[in-house]
Design a protein around this motif. Structure first.
Motif, mmCIF file in Angstrom:
data_model
loop_
_atom_site.group_PDB
_atom_site.id
_atom_site.type_symbol
_atom_site.label_atom_id
_atom_site.label_comp_id
_atom_site.label_asym_id
_atom_site.label_seq_id
_atom_site.Cartn_x
_atom_site.Cartn_y
_atom_site.Cartn_z
ATOM 1 N N ALA A 271 69.990 124.651 -7.971
ATOM 2 C CA ALA A 271 71.141 125.411 -7.479
ATOM 3 C C ALA A 271 70.711 126.764 -6.927
ATOM 4 C CB ALA A 271 72.168 125.596 -8.596
ATOM 5 N N ASP A 272 69.774 127.405 -7.609
ATOM 6 C CA ASP A 272 69.290 128.718 -7.192
ATOM 7 C C ASP A 272 68.568 128.639 -5.851
ATOM 8 O OD1 ASP A 272 68.595 131.594 -7.971
ATOM 9 O OD2 ASP A 272 66.588 130.744 -7.663
ATOM 10 N N GLU A 273 67.769 127.590 -5.664
ATOM 11 C CA GLU A 273 66.982 127.442 -4.437
ATOM 12 C C GLU A 273 67.663 126.579 -3.384
ATOM 13 O OE1 GLU A 273 63.159 125.947 -5.672
ATOM 14 O OE2 GLU A 273 62.617 127.844 -6.629
ATOM 15 N N LEU A 274 68.753 125.896 -3.760
ATOM 16 C CA LEU A 274 69.412 124.910 -2.905
ATOM 17 C C LEU A 274 68.377 123.937 -2.334
ATOM 18 C CD1 LEU A 274 72.214 126.917 -1.104
ATOM 19 C CD2 LEU A 274 72.415 125.316 -3.008
ATOM 20 N N ASN A 275 67.530 123.442 -3.256
ATOM 21 C CA ASN A 275 66.431 122.561 -2.883
ATOM 22 C C ASN A 275 66.112 121.676 -4.084
ATOM 23 O OD1 ASN A 275 63.963 121.395 -2.303
ATOM 24 N ND2 ASN A 275 63.013 123.297 -1.620
ATOM 25 N N GLU A 276 66.197 120.371 -3.899
ATOM 26 C CA GLU A 276 65.932 119.434 -4.991
ATOM 27 C C GLU A 276 64.492 118.935 -5.020
ATOM 28 O OE1 GLU A 276 68.885 116.325 -5.136
ATOM 29 O OE2 GLU A 276 70.524 117.757 -5.140
ATOM 30 N N SER A 277 63.569 119.648 -4.371
ATOM 31 C CA SER A 277 62.178 119.207 -4.390
ATOM 32 C C SER A 277 61.336 119.997 -5.392
ATOM 33 C CB SER A 277 61.563 119.299 -2.990
ATOM 34 O OG SER A 277 61.516 120.643 -2.562
ATOM 35 N N SER A 278 61.888 121.026 -6.009
ATOM 36 C CA SER A 278 61.187 121.792 -7.038
ATOM 37 C C SER A 278 61.378 121.110 -8.388
ATOM 38 C CB SER A 278 61.737 123.217 -7.121
ATOM 39 O OG SER A 278 61.531 123.892 -5.909
ATOM 40 N N PHE A 279 60.330 121.124 -9.207
ATOM 41 C CA PHE A 279 60.411 120.501 -10.522
ATOM 42 C C PHE A 279 59.763 121.387 -11.564
ATOM 43 C CE2 PHE A 279 60.987 116.974 -7.666
ATOM 44 C CZ PHE A 279 61.996 116.255 -8.277
ATOM 45 N N GLY A 280 60.073 121.108 -12.803
ATOM 46 C CA GLY A 280 59.484 121.858 -13.904
ATOM 47 C C GLY A 280 59.594 121.076 -15.194
ATOM 48 N N VAL A 281 58.866 121.553 -16.196
ATOM 49 C CA VAL A 281 58.851 120.941 -17.516
ATOM 50 C C VAL A 281 59.209 122.013 -18.542
ATOM 51 C CG1 VAL A 281 57.373 119.826 -19.231
ATOM 52 C CG2 VAL A 281 57.130 119.242 -16.828
ATOM 53 N N THR A 282 60.032 121.654 -19.488
ATOM 54 C CA THR A 282 60.465 122.586 -20.526
ATOM 55 C C THR A 282 59.277 123.007 -21.388
ATOM 56 O OG1 THR A 282 62.551 121.381 -20.589
ATOM 57 C CG2 THR A 282 62.120 122.903 -22.407
ATOM 58 N N THR A 283 59.129 124.317 -21.608
ATOM 59 C CA THR A 283 58.089 124.819 -22.510
ATOM 60 C C THR A 283 58.673 125.328 -23.816
ATOM 61 O OG1 THR A 283 58.093 127.022 -21.504
ATOM 62 C CG2 THR A 283 56.531 125.404 -20.616
ATOM 63 N N SER A 284 59.912 125.826 -23.779
ATOM 64 C CA SER A 284 60.592 126.219 -25.019
ATOM 65 C C SER A 284 62.096 126.216 -24.783
ATOM 66 C CB SER A 284 60.132 127.590 -25.518
ATOM 67 O OG SER A 284 60.582 128.617 -24.664
ATOM 68 N N LEU A 285 62.810 125.964 -25.864
ATOM 69 C CA LEU A 285 64.261 125.859 -25.770
ATOM 70 C C LEU A 285 64.852 126.263 -27.118
ATOM 71 C CD1 LEU A 285 66.173 122.912 -24.205
ATOM 72 C CD2 LEU A 285 66.833 123.793 -26.394
ATOM 73 N N GLU A 286 65.778 127.191 -27.085
ATOM 74 C CA GLU A 286 66.475 127.608 -28.303
ATOM 75 C C GLU A 286 67.955 127.339 -28.109
ATOM 76 O OE1 GLU A 286 67.604 131.594 -30.882
ATOM 77 O OE2 GLU A 286 66.060 131.733 -29.344
ATOM 78 N N THR A 287 68.519 126.519 -28.977
ATOM 79 C CA THR A 287 69.933 126.165 -28.893
ATOM 80 C C THR A 287 70.702 126.810 -30.029
ATOM 81 O OG1 THR A 287 69.455 124.037 -27.859
ATOM 82 C CG2 THR A 287 71.598 124.257 -28.927
#
Length: 168
Positions: free
Chosen positions: A72-88
């Motif tokens: 949404a930020d880049e308006l581009n669906e070709s960027s990817f990433g992997v979660t490194t940390s998550l606090e819920t």
């Protein structure tokens, strides 16, 4: 909030996969402020205690929202990433068979990393759960190394949603 476009859905993702019989099948929308939102329902198959969604599936949706905030930020669906940390943080019970709102926004971005905040809200705007999530940017080739290639993000189904009426 004004929707500017819709993101694609996948085949088998537990959150957005349209061919996954156990999935949530959530749609995701790019919002004019650079955030991502979803209008979705968990189902009874997603329960932990009767009437309540399993915490792991709550966190999975928050993770999906946090990642899709990059698109949404880049308006581009070709960027990817992997979660490194998550606090819920679980604020209130999350019911199934009830329309919910998901929200995600990038709060920090560098060339190799990004951080998102994500929330699940009820229709009144009450926050049911929220997360702070950190990701490392990786190419889809690196993420799926050793996996048989196929077109996973293959569905784009317009649904006419132009506005999501909730205050964040």
């Amino acid at each position: 909030m004004k929707v500017i476009s819709k993101q694609r859905n996948s085949r088998m993702c537990i959150m957005c996969g349209l061919d996954n019989p156990y999935g949530v099948r959530a749609p995701f929308y790019n919002i004019v402020d650079g955030s991502v939102m979803s209008i979705f329902k968990y189902r009874e198959q997603h329960q932990s205690y009767p009437g309540r969604v399993h915490g792991g599936l709550i966190t999975a949706m928050l993770d999906e929202l946090g990642f899709r905030a990059l698109w949404a930020d880049e308006l581009n669906e070709s960027s990817f990433g992997v979660t490194t940390s998550l606090e819920t943080k679980y604020r209130k019970p999350v019911p199934y068979d009830t329309e919910l709102i998901g929200y995600g926004k990038i709060i920090k971005k560098t060339s190799n990393f990004f951080t998102s905040e994500a929330k699940i809200l009820d229709k009144t705007g009450a926050v049911l759960a929220n997360s702070l999530i950190k990701y490392i940017k990786l190419s889809s080739d690196k993420i799926s190394e050793g996996v048989v290639e196929h077109e996973e993000m293959c569905y784009f189904i317009p649904d006419g949603v132009t506005e999501i009426n909730i205050d964040i």
